[in-house]
Design a protein around this motif. Structure first.
Motif, PDB file in Angstrom:
ATOM      1  N   ARG A  24       2.681   0.211  -8.313  1.00 26.38           N
ATOM      2  CA  ARG A  24       1.230   0.348  -8.236  1.00 26.38           C
ATOM      3  C   ARG A  24       0.538  -0.889  -8.795  1.00 26.38           C
ATOM      4  N   ILE A  76       0.839  -1.197   0.000  1.00 31.05           N
ATOM      5  CA  ILE A  76       0.000   0.000   0.000  1.00 31.05           C
ATOM      6  C   ILE A  76       0.879   1.254   0.000  1.00 31.05           C
ATOM      7  N   HIS A  77       1.950   1.208   0.799  1.00 31.99           N
ATOM      8  CA  HIS A  77       2.876   2.344   0.852  1.00 31.99           C
ATOM      9  C   HIS A  77       3.562   2.545  -0.500  1.00 31.99           C
ATOM     10  N   ASP A  79       2.404   1.829  -3.346  1.00 29.16           N
ATOM     11  CA  ASP A  79       1.389   2.392  -4.247  1.00 29.16           C
ATOM     12  C   ASP A  79       1.264   3.896  -4.025  1.00 29.16           C
ATOM     13  N   LYS A  80       1.209   4.306  -2.745  1.00 25.70           N
ATOM     14  CA  LYS A  80       1.000   5.714  -2.427  1.00 25.70           C
ATOM     15  C   LYS A  80       2.154   6.596  -2.883  1.00 25.70           C
ATOM     16  N   ARG A  87      -6.703  -4.054  -4.268  1.00 25.26           N
ATOM     17  CA  ARG A  87      -5.642  -3.923  -5.259  1.00 25.26           C
ATOM     18  C   ARG A  87      -5.316  -5.294  -5.862  1.00 25.26           C
TER      19      ARG A  87
END
Length: 274
Positions: A31, A22-23, A25-26, A41
């Protein structure tokens, strides 16, 4: 979803957490190929090599920012340059850690010997000692305890300029030429043994290899009764004094509760056997 890898499976496959993905991706590093309406995701199998390489680069210590920049311009030459820079850092760390291991081993060896050494306290003996090198900083005046501590720390700071720690022993040098003077401590100074040879250092004094008349004692170097006794032994046995005397501190006052004003030391007088 068929044909996709869930975030949980992708995390498990690479032995990382969902929160890590998740990190990534951010921050735009890695991604998912698809995010459904519920925010779940999903990744493509074709993304596995990319995440595998990200994990490798991160595991060898390259920052996420540098990894992200690298993937924006990734090609073999730049990959080699990135790894070469990291290798330089690792080599420096290996050198630093090897020095730390030397410091630690020298301290361990000193402490492990104590129980045997203390059995022979105040008993003169002859010991063959190899050549040693150290830094000698003379006292400004006849030392007392406070002066000794301050001068010792001055020597420690001097070694720190060369990225050294004091681990191989320290003590006080008493000059041979001052033994016949009213003040036997004239010209004396703190002597810190180098943990390993170093080129270009000033104030280096070499203690030559040879036979030394030695004695273990509890005391401070400016309390001269033990030295005077050992000098008497030198005279009685007809030895010649070959050089300056080293009063080596083996255990300092941090180890003693009931007599914290005295160190466990070893007086070493270089002699010529007649």
């Amino acid at each position: 979803m068929k044909g996709f890898v869930s975030i949980s499976d992708m995390a498990k496959l690479h032995n990382i957490s969902r929160q890590t993905l998740i990190h990534y991706d951010k921050i735009g590093l890695f991604r998912p190929i698809y995010t459904d309406v519920n925010g779940y995701r999903y990744y493509s199998h074709r993304q596995v090599p990319y995440l595998r390489e990200i994990c490798f680069l991160k595991d060898i210590g390259i920052s996420l920012l540098d990894i992200k920049q690298h993937f924006g311009e990734r090609e073999p030459r730049k990959a080699s340059e990135l790894l070469s820079e990291r290798k330089k850092f690792v080599d420096k760390e290996i050198f630093r850690l090897n020095k730390l291991r030397t410091y630690i081993n020298q301290r361990i060896n000193s402490y492990d010997a104590y129980e045997e050494l203390v059995k022979n306290i105040e008993v003169p003996f002859i010991k063959r000692i190899p050549k040693r090198e150290g830094v000698l900083l003379e006292f400004d005046k006849k030392p007392q305890k406070a002066d000794l501590h301050l001068a010792t720390m001055k020597a420690w700071r001097y070694l720190a300029q060369y990225e050294m720690l004091v681990s191989n022993g320290f003590g006080t040098i008493i000059k041979k030429d001052s033994l016949s003077k009213e003040n036997m401590m004239e010209g004396a100074g703190v002597y810190v043994l180098l943990p390993y040879p170093e080129q270009g250092m000033e104030n280096i004094k070499t203690m030559p290899a040879g036979d030394y008349l030695c004695m273990y004692k509890y005391g401070m170097p400016y309390d001269l009764q033990h030295l005077e006794y050992l000098l008497g032994v030198v005279k009685d046995r007809g030895y010649g004094i070959e050089g300056d005397i080293f009063d080596a501190c083996l255990l300092d006052t941090t180890f003693y509760k009931d007599m914290n004003d005295k160190d466990f030391c070893m007086i070493q007088i270089p002699i010529k056997l007649e």
